[in-house]
Design a protein around this motif. Structure first.
Motif, mmCIF file in Angstrom:
data_model
loop_
_atom_site.group_PDB
_atom_site.id
_atom_site.type_symbol
_atom_site.label_atom_id
_atom_site.label_comp_id
_atom_site.label_asym_id
_atom_site.label_seq_id
_atom_site.Cartn_x
_atom_site.Cartn_y
_atom_site.Cartn_z
ATOM 1 N N THR A 1 0.961 -1.075 0.003
ATOM 2 C CA THR A 1 0.205 0.024 0.039
ATOM 3 C C THR A 1 0.938 1.385 -0.110
ATOM 4 O O THR A 1 1.951 1.237 0.720
ATOM 5 C CB THR A 1 -0.996 0.003 1.208
ATOM 6 O OG1 THR A 1 -1.782 -1.044 1.086
ATOM 7 C CG2 THR A 1 -1.712 1.377 1.052
ATOM 8 N N GLY A 2 0.302 2.249 -0.828
ATOM 9 C CA GLY A 2 1.106 3.542 -1.052
ATOM 10 C C GLY A 2 1.971 3.737 -1.977
ATOM 11 O O GLY A 2 1.922 2.924 -3.170
ATOM 12 N N LEU A 3 3.009 4.586 -2.073
ATOM 13 C CA LEU A 3 3.701 4.936 -3.344
ATOM 14 C C LEU A 3 5.253 3.857 -3.416
ATOM 15 O O LEU A 3 5.698 3.583 -2.204
ATOM 16 C CB LEU A 3 4.208 6.504 -3.172
ATOM 17 C CG LEU A 3 3.204 7.423 -3.166
ATOM 18 C CD1 LEU A 3 3.647 8.773 -2.965
ATOM 19 C CD2 LEU A 3 2.106 7.358 -4.432
ATOM 20 N N SER A 4 5.530 3.773 -4.485
ATOM 21 C CA SER A 4 6.798 2.935 -4.723
ATOM 22 C C SER A 4 7.978 4.026 -4.347
ATOM 23 O O SER A 4 7.543 5.175 -4.514
ATOM 24 C CB SER A 4 6.841 2.410 -6.281
ATOM 25 O OG SER A 4 6.646 3.544 -7.040
ATOM 26 N N PRO A 5 8.895 3.331 -4.363
ATOM 27 C CA PRO A 5 10.253 4.372 -3.938
ATOM 28 C C PRO A 5 10.299 5.286 -5.127
ATOM 29 O O PRO A 5 10.690 6.332 -5.111
ATOM 30 C CB PRO A 5 11.257 3.332 -3.878
ATOM 31 C CG PRO A 5 10.776 2.010 -3.574
ATOM 32 C CD PRO A 5 9.468 2.146 -3.846
ATOM 33 N N GLN B 1 8.309 6.435 -7.165
ATOM 34 C CA GLN B 1 6.998 7.504 -7.288
ATOM 35 C C GLN B 1 7.353 8.542 -6.019
ATOM 36 O O GLN B 1 7.046 9.742 -6.433
ATOM 37 C CB GLN B 1 5.808 6.672 -6.860
ATOM 38 C CG GLN B 1 5.179 5.957 -8.068
ATOM 39 C CD GLN B 1 3.725 5.298 -7.738
ATOM 40 O OE1 GLN B 1 3.758 4.590 -6.582
ATOM 41 N NE2 GLN B 1 2.798 5.307 -8.536
ATOM 42 N N THR B 2 7.664 7.972 -4.968
ATOM 43 C CA THR B 2 8.267 8.895 -3.872
ATOM 44 C C THR B 2 9.068 9.793 -4.283
ATOM 45 O O THR B 2 9.269 10.969 -4.157
ATOM 46 C CB THR B 2 8.533 8.187 -2.532
ATOM 47 O OG1 THR B 2 7.413 7.186 -2.320
ATOM 48 C CG2 THR B 2 8.902 9.139 -1.421
ATOM 49 N N ARG B 3 10.238 9.138 -4.917
ATOM 50 C CA ARG B 3 11.211 9.995 -5.446
ATOM 51 C C ARG B 3 11.016 11.085 -6.339
ATOM 52 O O ARG B 3 11.259 12.210 -6.471
ATOM 53 C CB ARG B 3 12.363 9.119 -5.897
ATOM 54 C CG ARG B 3 13.812 9.915 -6.269
ATOM 55 C CD ARG B 3 14.616 8.889 -6.605
ATOM 56 N NE ARG B 3 14.363 7.899 -7.668
ATOM 57 C CZ ARG B 3 14.193 6.684 -7.483
ATOM 58 N NH1 ARG B 3 14.111 6.335 -6.232
ATOM 59 N NH2 ARG B 3 13.873 5.737 -8.336
ATOM 60 N N GLN B 4 9.798 10.692 -7.242
ATOM 61 C CA GLN B 4 9.276 11.547 -8.411
ATOM 62 C C GLN B 4 8.820 12.773 -7.776
ATOM 63 O O GLN B 4 8.901 14.071 -7.956
ATOM 64 C CB GLN B 4 8.357 10.980 -9.191
ATOM 65 C CG GLN B 4 8.021 11.822 -10.577
ATOM 66 C CD GLN B 4 9.336 12.380 -11.470
ATOM 67 O OE1 GLN B 4 10.453 11.717 -11.485
ATOM 68 N NE2 GLN B 4 9.029 13.594 -12.137
ATOM 69 N N LEU B 5 7.794 12.427 -6.679
ATOM 70 C CA LEU B 5 7.150 13.555 -6.034
ATOM 71 C C LEU B 5 7.849 14.526 -5.516
ATOM 72 O O LEU B 5 7.917 15.717 -5.421
ATOM 73 C CB LEU B 5 6.195 12.977 -5.040
ATOM 74 C CG LEU B 5 4.793 12.630 -5.557
ATOM 75 C CD1 LEU B 5 4.082 11.731 -4.284
ATOM 76 C CD2 LEU B 5 3.983 13.757 -6.065
ATOM 77 N N LYS B 6 9.223 13.938 -4.619
ATOM 78 C CA LYS B 6 10.042 14.714 -4.107
ATOM 79 C C LYS B 6 10.828 15.862 -4.999
ATOM 80 O O LYS B 6 10.957 16.903 -4.941
ATOM 81 C CB LYS B 6 11.078 14.131 -3.345
ATOM 82 C CG LYS B 6 10.795 13.324 -1.845
ATOM 83 C CD LYS B 6 11.787 12.512 -1.201
ATOM 84 C CE LYS B 6 11.309 11.911 -0.129
ATOM 85 N NZ LYS B 6 11.035 12.836 1.048
ATOM 86 N N ILE B 7 11.067 15.197 -6.250
ATOM 87 C CA ILE B 7 11.806 16.138 -7.343
ATOM 88 C C ILE B 7 10.742 17.041 -7.750
ATOM 89 O O ILE B 7 11.222 18.413 -7.771
ATOM 90 C CB ILE B 7 12.088 15.247 -8.419
ATOM 91 C CG1 ILE B 7 13.540 14.264 -8.009
ATOM 92 C CG2 ILE B 7 12.676 16.050 -9.537
ATOM 93 C CD1 ILE B 7 13.659 13.249 -9.136
ATOM 94 N N GLN B 8 9.677 16.845 -7.948
ATOM 95 C CA GLN B 8 8.394 17.790 -8.325
ATOM 96 C C GLN B 8 8.300 18.659 -6.937
ATOM 97 O O GLN B 8 8.057 20.007 -7.644
ATOM 98 C CB GLN B 8 6.973 16.990 -8.707
ATOM 99 C CG GLN B 8 7.345 16.376 -9.787
ATOM 100 C CD GLN B 8 6.150 15.292 -10.199
ATOM 101 O OE1 GLN B 8 5.277 15.281 -9.386
ATOM 102 N NE2 GLN B 8 6.114 14.700 -11.251
#
Length: 222
Positions: free
Chosen positions: A129-133, A135-142
């Motif tokens: 459940t939740g974001l993959s690593p 996806q999390t990394r991409q969110l942090k970059i954005q």
């Protein structure tokens, strides 16, 4: 329409959230009572906060939960105001976090029943459940890119404010660099709120991981 002079007050919930995250979890004067020290008694109770009887893990959990509540209140207030307070990508990011929180709450209510029945398929679903690593990394970059852009815009607006002061421009209606004083001040305060919004999103997401660790710590303490 929020008055320009009141815009700074909209950041109060964000600052309260940050304050709760920075609160210490152990009283600096903490220590075993004198009688216990003299008798050589030492137990878990003496490692708790002497004012509340709580363990540091429980105190920290409460502080983090309150901080997250304040961050949510801050973001929801800005979104509800509209008026371009938040960037569209920031709102999209926030709604994604809300959807994840709803999903986690639903799964948490089922989790113990599932684990007690040793349902391996559902247990795997919980773990995924939740974001993959990635996806999390991409969110942090954005978020970093949005915050960097906002910070640059804010720095430019603040330099224009300083320039007006340096040039001793007394007429607030006088246009300089495309802004009068009111619009310049208003835009700079909105950019400050946007910068805080990006930080609030990051704190909400990172707090989720910390809360999971605190839950494990509390289970070990019980």
């Amino acid at each position: 329409d929020v008055a320009t002079n009141s815009l700074e007050l909209l950041g109060m919930e964000f600052q309260l959230g940050r304050a709760f995250l920075m609160l210490p979890t152990i009283n600096s004067n903490n220590g075993p009572p004198a009688a216990a020290a003299d008798s050589g008694v030492s137990n878990n109770k003496h490692r708790n906060n002497d004012t509340t009887g709580e363990s540091p893990s429980m105190t920290r959990k409460k502080n983090v939960l309150l901080a997250v509540e304040y961050f949510h209140g801050f973001l929801k207030r800005l979104e509800n105001l509209g008026e371009g307070m938040l960037l569209p990508d920031t709102i999209k990011d926030y709604h994604m976090l809300l959807d994840l929180e709803d999903e986690r709450q639903e799964i948490d209510s089922e989790k113990y029943n599932c684990t007690s029945s040793n349902d391996s398929n559902n247990i795997q679903r919980f773990n995924n459940t939740g974001l993959s690593p990635a996806q999390t990394r991409q969110l942090k970059i954005q978020r970093y890119q949005r915050k960097k852009s906002t910070s640059q815009t804010l720095s430019h607006l603040q330099s224009l404010l300083h320039r007006r002061t340096r040039l001793q421009i007394e007429d607030p209606g006088e246009i300089m660099d495309g802004y009068d004083y009111e619009s310049l001040l208003r835009n700079s305060r909105i950019e400050t709120l946007r910068e805080c919004a990006e930080e609030a999103l990051e704190e909400i997401q990172s707090s989720r991981g910390e809360l999971e660790i605190l839950e494990m710590a509390l289970m070990m303490e019980s």
